[in-house]
Design a protein around this motif. Structure first.
Motif, short mmCIF file in Angstrom:
data_model
loop_
_atom_site.label_atom_id
_atom_site.label_comp_id
_atom_site.label_asym_id
_atom_site.label_seq_id
_atom_site.Cartn_x
_atom_site.Cartn_y
_atom_site.Cartn_z
N ARG A 120 61.12 -14.59 -3.83
CA ARG A 120 61.03 -14.79 -5.29
C ARG A 120 61.89 -15.96 -5.73
O ARG A 120 61.44 -16.83 -6.49
CB ARG A 120 61.45 -13.51 -6.03
CG ARG A 120 61.44 -13.67 -7.54
CD ARG A 120 61.80 -12.40 -8.26
NE ARG A 120 63.08 -11.83 -7.91
CZ ARG A 120 64.26 -12.27 -8.34
NH1 ARG A 120 64.34 -13.32 -9.14
NH2 ARG A 120 65.38 -11.67 -7.98
N LYS A 121 63.12 -16.01 -5.24
CA LYS A 121 64.02 -17.10 -5.64
C LYS A 121 63.53 -18.45 -5.13
O LYS A 121 63.62 -19.45 -5.83
CB LYS A 121 65.44 -16.80 -5.15
CG LYS A 121 66.09 -15.68 -5.95
CD LYS A 121 67.50 -15.40 -5.50
CE LYS A 121 68.13 -14.35 -6.38
NZ LYS A 121 69.52 -14.10 -6.02
N LYS A 153 61.00 -17.93 -9.40
CA LYS A 153 60.50 -16.92 -10.35
C LYS A 153 61.58 -15.90 -10.67
O LYS A 153 62.43 -15.59 -9.84
CB LYS A 153 59.28 -16.19 -9.78
CG LYS A 153 58.12 -17.10 -9.42
CD LYS A 153 57.54 -17.76 -10.64
CE LYS A 153 56.36 -18.63 -10.28
NZ LYS A 153 55.83 -19.33 -11.42
N SER A 154 61.52 -15.37 -11.88
CA SER A 154 62.42 -14.29 -12.26
C SER A 154 61.73 -12.96 -11.97
O SER A 154 60.52 -12.90 -11.74
CB SER A 154 62.75 -14.37 -13.76
OG SER A 154 61.60 -14.05 -14.52
N ARG A 155 62.51 -11.89 -11.99
CA ARG A 155 61.92 -10.56 -11.84
C ARG A 155 60.90 -10.32 -12.95
O ARG A 155 59.86 -9.71 -12.71
CB ARG A 155 62.99 -9.48 -11.86
CG ARG A 155 63.78 -9.38 -10.59
CD ARG A 155 64.83 -8.30 -10.66
NE ARG A 155 65.52 -8.17 -9.39
CZ ARG A 155 66.69 -7.56 -9.26
NH1 ARG A 155 67.28 -7.02 -10.30
NH2 ARG A 155 67.26 -7.47 -8.07
N MET A 156 61.20 -10.80 -14.14
CA MET A 156 60.29 -10.61 -15.26
C MET A 156 58.97 -11.35 -15.02
O MET A 156 57.90 -10.83 -15.33
CB MET A 156 60.94 -11.06 -16.57
CG MET A 156 60.05 -10.80 -17.79
SD MET A 156 59.55 -9.06 -17.99
CE MET A 156 61.05 -8.37 -18.64
N ASP A 157 59.05 -12.57 -14.48
CA ASP A 157 57.83 -13.33 -14.16
C ASP A 157 56.92 -12.51 -13.24
O ASP A 157 55.71 -12.42 -13.46
CB ASP A 157 58.15 -14.65 -13.45
CG ASP A 157 58.91 -15.64 -14.32
OD1 ASP A 157 58.77 -15.60 -15.56
OD2 ASP A 157 59.64 -16.48 -13.73
N GLN A 208 60.08 -4.76 -14.97
CA GLN A 208 61.14 -5.52 -14.28
C GLN A 208 61.96 -4.57 -13.40
O GLN A 208 62.37 -4.93 -12.30
CB GLN A 208 62.03 -6.21 -15.31
CG GLN A 208 63.08 -7.11 -14.73
CD GLN A 208 63.87 -7.85 -15.80
OE1 GLN A 208 63.55 -7.80 -16.98
NE2 GLN A 208 64.89 -8.54 -15.38
N GLU A 236 62.91 -4.87 -4.59
CA GLU A 236 63.85 -5.80 -3.95
C GLU A 236 65.05 -5.09 -3.34
O GLU A 236 65.58 -5.53 -2.33
CB GLU A 236 64.31 -6.87 -4.96
CG GLU A 236 63.22 -7.85 -5.31
CD GLU A 236 63.68 -8.94 -6.26
OE1 GLU A 236 64.80 -8.85 -6.81
OE2 GLU A 236 62.90 -9.90 -6.44
N TYR A 276 54.47 -16.30 -5.03
CA TYR A 276 55.59 -16.68 -4.18
C TYR A 276 55.28 -17.90 -3.32
O TYR A 276 56.18 -18.44 -2.68
CB TYR A 276 56.01 -15.51 -3.29
CG TYR A 276 56.79 -14.41 -4.01
CD1 TYR A 276 57.10 -14.48 -5.36
CD2 TYR A 276 57.22 -13.30 -3.32
CE1 TYR A 276 57.79 -13.48 -5.99
CE2 TYR A 276 57.93 -12.28 -3.94
CZ TYR A 276 58.21 -12.38 -5.28
OH TYR A 276 58.91 -11.38 -5.90
N SER A 309 73.51 -4.92 -16.35
CA SER A 309 72.66 -5.92 -17.00
C SER A 309 72.28 -5.49 -18.41
O SER A 309 72.12 -6.32 -19.29
CB SER A 309 71.42 -6.23 -16.18
OG SER A 309 70.57 -5.13 -16.13
#
Length: 95
Positions: free
Chosen positions: A14-15, A19-23, A32, A39, A59, A92
């Motif tokens: 993902r990184k 991309k973000s988790r939200m994406d 999310q 993950e 990805y 968070s």
């Protein structure tokens, strides 16, 4: 002797894709928190094949690379990872 080869984690993929988790959550129609559980290896992804294909496209990797980022979850690991995830989610949401 320890094996120095480590498979790529789903977070690494993902990184690497930027991309973000939200994406990922929006693209796959999940929350999310669900992506975070995947993950952290607390929960297995259970998605239809078309979403797995889409996930690999997001990805920018082959499907087999995405699948290999998810080794089987042991029950002991699941409990430990859930505790870490709960703490992470709490921190968070506090910000």
């Amino acid at each position: 002797m320890e094996d120095n080869k480590r498979s790529t984690s789903s977070m690494d993929l993902r990184k690497r894709a930027g991309k973000s988790r939200m994406d990922v959550a929006v693209a796959l129609g999940v929350t999310q928190a669900t992506v975070a559980k995947w993950e952290q290896r607390v929960q297995e992804p259970h998605l239809p094949m078309w979403k797995i294909k889409r996930w690999a496209e997001i990805y920018g990797c082959p499907i087999d690379e995405l699948i290999s980022a998810f080794p089987p979850i042991s029950s002991d690991n699941s409990v430990t990872q859930q505790s870490k995830l709960d703490e992470e989610m709490h921190l968070s949401s506090a910000n």
